[in-house]
Design an enzyme around this catalytic site. Structure first.
Site, mmCIF file in Angstrom:
data_model
loop_
_atom_site.group_PDB
_atom_site.id
_atom_site.type_symbol
_atom_site.label_atom_id
_atom_site.label_comp_id
_atom_site.label_asym_id
_atom_site.label_seq_id
_atom_site.Cartn_x
_atom_site.Cartn_y
_atom_site.Cartn_z
ATOM 1 N N GLU A 76 32.246 44.979 39.571
ATOM 2 C CA GLU A 76 33.454 44.774 38.756
ATOM 3 C C GLU A 76 33.318 45.318 37.341
ATOM 4 O O GLU A 76 34.334 45.521 36.679
ATOM 5 C CB GLU A 76 33.866 43.301 38.741
ATOM 6 C CG GLU A 76 32.922 42.363 38.066
ATOM 7 C CD GLU A 76 33.496 40.939 38.026
ATOM 8 O OE1 GLU A 76 34.723 40.756 38.021
ATOM 9 O OE2 GLU A 76 32.686 40.007 38.015
ATOM 10 N N ARG A 106 43.308 38.142 28.990
ATOM 11 C CA ARG A 106 44.152 37.617 30.077
ATOM 12 C C ARG A 106 45.006 38.720 30.724
ATOM 13 O O ARG A 106 45.649 38.511 31.736
ATOM 14 C CB ARG A 106 45.089 36.524 29.550
ATOM 15 C CG ARG A 106 44.393 35.298 28.995
ATOM 16 C CD ARG A 106 45.410 34.347 28.418
ATOM 17 N NE ARG A 106 46.263 33.841 29.454
ATOM 18 C CZ ARG A 106 45.999 32.718 30.143
ATOM 19 N NH1 ARG A 106 44.914 32.031 29.886
ATOM 20 N NH2 ARG A 106 46.805 32.303 31.084
ATOM 21 N N LYS A 109 41.206 38.217 33.443
ATOM 22 C CA LYS A 109 40.291 37.074 33.444
ATOM 23 C C LYS A 109 40.792 35.963 34.352
ATOM 24 O O LYS A 109 40.007 35.273 34.967
ATOM 25 C CB LYS A 109 40.128 36.529 32.018
ATOM 26 C CG LYS A 109 39.126 35.393 31.907
ATOM 27 C CD LYS A 109 37.753 35.806 32.366
ATOM 28 C CE LYS A 109 36.764 34.670 32.359
ATOM 29 N NZ LYS A 109 35.463 35.039 32.983
ATOM 30 N N HIS A 115 20.866 44.089 61.001
ATOM 31 C CA HIS A 115 22.049 44.135 61.893
ATOM 32 C C HIS A 115 23.077 45.135 61.381
ATOM 33 O O HIS A 115 24.277 44.926 61.547
ATOM 34 C CB HIS A 115 22.641 42.728 62.014
ATOM 35 C CG HIS A 115 21.680 41.728 62.549
ATOM 36 N ND1 HIS A 115 21.405 41.580 63.884
ATOM 37 C CD2 HIS A 115 20.852 40.875 61.904
ATOM 38 C CE1 HIS A 115 20.494 40.657 64.062
ATOM 39 N NE2 HIS A 115 20.132 40.198 62.866
ATOM 40 N N TRP A 138 49.638 41.596 32.139
ATOM 41 C CA TRP A 138 48.937 42.097 33.329
ATOM 42 C C TRP A 138 50.017 42.199 34.388
ATOM 43 O O TRP A 138 50.558 41.172 34.826
ATOM 44 C CB TRP A 138 47.833 41.129 33.759
ATOM 45 C CG TRP A 138 46.892 41.739 34.749
ATOM 46 C CD1 TRP A 138 45.862 42.616 34.494
ATOM 47 C CD2 TRP A 138 46.888 41.575 36.171
ATOM 48 N NE1 TRP A 138 45.223 42.971 35.646
ATOM 49 C CE2 TRP A 138 45.832 42.350 36.701
ATOM 50 C CE3 TRP A 138 47.664 40.831 37.040
ATOM 51 C CZ2 TRP A 138 45.552 42.408 38.061
ATOM 52 C CZ3 TRP A 138 47.378 40.879 38.408
ATOM 53 C CH2 TRP A 138 46.347 41.664 38.899
ATOM 54 N N LYS A 184 29.005 41.368 40.195
ATOM 55 C CA LYS A 184 28.856 41.739 38.773
ATOM 56 C C LYS A 184 28.788 43.258 38.647
ATOM 57 O O LYS A 184 29.486 43.861 37.844
ATOM 58 C CB LYS A 184 27.588 41.120 38.175
ATOM 59 C CG LYS A 184 27.644 39.636 37.943
ATOM 60 C CD LYS A 184 28.616 39.171 36.904
ATOM 61 C CE LYS A 184 29.991 38.843 37.293
ATOM 62 N NZ LYS A 184 30.461 37.864 38.133
ATOM 63 N N GLU A 209 26.693 37.354 44.196
ATOM 64 C CA GLU A 209 27.153 37.311 42.798
ATOM 65 C C GLU A 209 26.637 38.526 42.036
ATOM 66 O O GLU A 209 27.366 39.152 41.268
ATOM 67 C CB GLU A 209 26.690 36.005 42.160
ATOM 68 C CG GLU A 209 27.008 35.853 40.684
ATOM 69 C CD GLU A 209 28.492 35.987 40.344
ATOM 70 O OE1 GLU A 209 29.333 35.966 41.271
ATOM 71 O OE2 GLU A 209 28.804 36.157 39.162
ATOM 72 N N ASN A 217 54.909 34.270 31.341
ATOM 73 C CA ASN A 217 53.695 34.420 32.139
ATOM 74 C C ASN A 217 53.960 33.679 33.442
ATOM 75 O O ASN A 217 54.298 32.503 33.430
ATOM 76 C CB ASN A 217 52.504 33.797 31.399
ATOM 77 C CG ASN A 217 51.242 33.832 32.247
ATOM 78 O OD1 ASN A 217 51.130 34.655 33.153
ATOM 79 N ND2 ASN A 217 50.310 32.939 31.973
ATOM 80 N N GLY A 218 53.855 34.384 34.570
ATOM 81 C CA GLY A 218 54.104 33.737 35.861
ATOM 82 C C GLY A 218 54.944 34.661 36.735
ATOM 83 O O GLY A 218 55.041 35.852 36.486
ATOM 84 N N CYS A 248 48.960 36.724 31.946
ATOM 85 C CA CYS A 248 49.394 37.383 30.712
ATOM 86 C C CYS A 248 49.037 36.470 29.550
ATOM 87 O O CYS A 248 48.767 35.298 29.716
ATOM 88 C CB CYS A 248 50.911 37.596 30.732
ATOM 89 S SG CYS A 248 51.441 38.574 32.120
#
Ligand code: AGP
Length: 611
Positions: free
Chosen positions: A491, A27, A606, A507, A73, A488, A484, A99-100, A2
């Site tokens: 997301e 955030r 983030k 396979h 968040w 990208k 990676e 936050n937490g 947050c």
């Protein structure tokens, strides 16, 4: 997870807090709220983005020079108006933002209910607000003491800012595991989860440590710990400038940060590699150099993109420094009772330095007695404080939720570490070192060349923007780049994508290949080039569309692939720094064309500071 902002001084608090929340929205952005104290306490909060809160508050009383703000968040309780912060206690004596996670909140909530407290939200934060009030009223103590005694009962993590309507001349702030920064102005103080909302007002900051409590009035700040000892604040100077945290003409932070990579990589190796001396020097590792060079094993722990950088690190450390490496998802590592020896070196990689799983894995590693190092991008972040030593990437603030410049900066640090250790162990000749240093110096200009192809990437994106799946394939050090690239795309455009070792396609994944499945190959000239040619042919034989990243001048694959992207030649160990860039931009353009929120993709934040 947050964003927290606070202000106490002589200016209007509201505009400062609102602007600060907008800077911290990366955030977390599912709800937001502001509380301002001015004789009386006004709290405004709602589900949605900060801009929606701003519209909601229009015309309401927001005068006052002391206030706090929060952008959320969700962790406990879905995103809605009731669960938005700030939370007030039952009798509105205390108003807090947090936050937490309060891990023992259900136990505390039960005890408070027995004391007659009722709750209007599902959050752990409201429990903390009522606990503080209960202690304040039942023990008839000051607000500062009530906060401290309440925190002694809390198990969990908090970045906490408290207002007390009966002591309206102060703000109380406290921290355990979730970051909190205090900016020092002239008879004014700023609080925030990180320095970005503060730097336009002051460059003097205090990063709160775990168990710190700050009691802040306009004219003075007193710093204590949970034992009530008075502490001497460590005032640091931040060297961020405001332009670094604004978009500077780019449509999105992510695009800006992709284009910043020539500079961010240069900043990351600046002062650490020397052509004249033909050496690599990482000052943050001087104190642990011997342990690192004689490590029996290196364990790399990380999440997400940082885990992909760790996979590149594995190739580098094993190939160049000849040290066995294990790469671990921090979230898995911390729960599987791993064997960690005292001769192991654990390296945590994290852009934010706040990822909960990575922090927990670090604690586990420290208990084993191993040397624990960190590679972080945020100065003063929790991971940088919890580790024995480390190396900062100097990528600058990464605001876009999708990590780009942090990845290439992390790979740059891992490359320097591998060569530094390899040289110390006599495994890297002077000549090889000189070549690498020269090649590293050339990387920024080579990335500049790739960035000039942006319109070409946009065209390719236009062709594939409607696909529902995509496959990314690479070999060797390009396999993590394939992972990676897939992350990208996933997301930010919400297209399902998978990265695979190219040889693994036979396979199973080859069953997926048809004309609707674009396959992106990293097919630059290296020892497995001939093998990847066969893989491309296998895809073409099944009508798959092939986008191939090739070495400049490659005239073989251009005859096979539907699209080829030529990138400059580079030493094999550095190719991931170049090959990542086209994948970042293709994902970016597809996401924009699909109307996605590139900088704040749905469901993401983030920094994942919860488990
Ligand atoms: C990457 O684009 C994502 N934002 C995410 O996977 C991120 O890399 C991960 O959460 C780890 O974050 P950290 O590097 O800050 O620890």
């Amino acid at each position: 997870m947050c964003g927290i902002v606070g202000y106490i001084g002589n200016k209007d608090a509201y505009p400062i807090i609102l602007k600060g929340l907008k800077r911290l929205e990366y955030r977390g952005y599912d709800s937001a709220g502001i509380a301002i104290i001015n004789g009386k306490l006004n709290i405004y909060k709602k589900r949605g983005k900060v801009s929606e809160l701003e519209d909601y508050i229009l015309g309401m009383d927001k005068k006052g020079t002391i206030g706090i703000g929060h952008t959320r968040w969700a962790t406990h309780g879905e995103p809605n108006d009731r669960n938005a912060h700030p939370h007030h206690s039952q009798n509105r004596i205390f108003t807090i933002i947090h936050n937490g996670i309060i891990e023992n909140y259900t136990h505390l909530k039960h005890s408070l209910k027995e004391q007659g407290y009722e709750f209007y939200s599902e959050t752990d934060t409201e429990v903390l607000a009522n606990l503080i009030e209960y202690i304040y009223t039942s023990q008839k103590v000051t607000a500062e003491i009530a906060v401290r005694l309440a925190l002694l009962k809390v198990v969990g993590a908090y970045g906490l800012v408290v207002l007390c309507s009966e002591e309206p001349d102060k703000i109380i702030a406290a921290r355990k595991s979730s970051p909190l920064v205090i900016g020092i102005g002239d008879n004014e103080y700023f609080l925030a989860s990180d320095a970005t909302p503060i730097i336009e007002y002051t460059d003097r900051v205090i990063y709160l440590n775990n168990d710190d409590i700050a009691i802040i009035k306009k004219e003075e700040m007193v710093l204590k710990n949970l034992k009530n000892d008075i502490l001497q604040p460590n005032i640091e100077k931040i060297d961020l400038c405001i332009s670094e945290i604004e978009k500077n003409g780019f449509d999105h932070f992510m695009l800006k940060e992709i284009f910043e990579q020539p500079r961010s990589i240069q900043d990351t190796f600046r002062g650490r590699i020397s052509q004249e001396m033909n050496e690599i020097r990482l000052g943050g590792l001087y104190s642990v150099n011997d342990q690192l060079v004689h490590a029996k094993r290196i364990i790399l722990i990380a999440c997400g993109t940082s885990w992909h950088a760790a996979l590149v690190g594995e190739y580098l450390f094993e190939d160049i420094a000849r040290i066995p490496v294990e790469v671990e998802y921090a979230s898995e590592f911390r729960y599987r009772n791993p064997l960690i020896g005292k001769e192991d070196v654990v390296i945590a990689i994290s852009q934010s330095g706040e990822t909960a799983d990575t922090l927990a894995a670090i604690q586990l590693a420290k208990e084993s007695g191993a040397l624990v190092l960190g590679i972080c991008n945020v100065v003063g972040s929790s991971i940088s404080r919890e580790t024995d030593a480390g190396v900062y990437t100097h990528a600058g603030p990464e605001i876009g939720v999708a990590s780009t410049k942090a990845f290439t900066a992390q790979v740059t640090v891992l490359t320097m570490m591998a060569f530094m250790i390899g040289k110390e162990k006599g495994l890297v000749s002077d000549e090889r070192m000189a070549i690498l240093i020269k090649e590293l110096y050339d990387i920024p200009s080579k990335i500049e060349q790739i960035l000039k192809l942006n319109d070409e990437f946009k065209k390719i994106a236009g062709i594939y923007k409607h696909v529902t799946n995509a496959l990314y394939l690479g070999r060797g050090v390009s396999f993590p780049v394939a992972l990676e690239g897939a992350l990208k795309l996933k997301e930010i455009s919400y297209i399902h994508a998978e990265g695979y070792p190219a040889a693994e396609m036979k396979h199973g994944p080859i069953a997926l290949i048809d004309e609707n499945m674009p396959v992106i190959f990293i097919a630059t000239k290296d020892k497995s080039y001939d093998k990847i040619l066969s893989n491309i042919q296998e895809v073409k034989a099944r009508n798959g569309a092939v986008i191939a990243i090739v070495t400049e001048g490659d005239d073989i694959i251009s005859k096979m692939a539907d699209h080829t992207i030529e990138i400059p030649e580079a030493d094999e160990v550095l190719i991931s720094l170049l090959a990542a860039v086209p994948l970042q931009l293709i994902a970016y353009h597809i996401a924009v064309m699909r109307g996605c929120n590139v900088d704040q993709p749905r469901n993401l934040a983030k920094s994942v500071t919860v488990e």
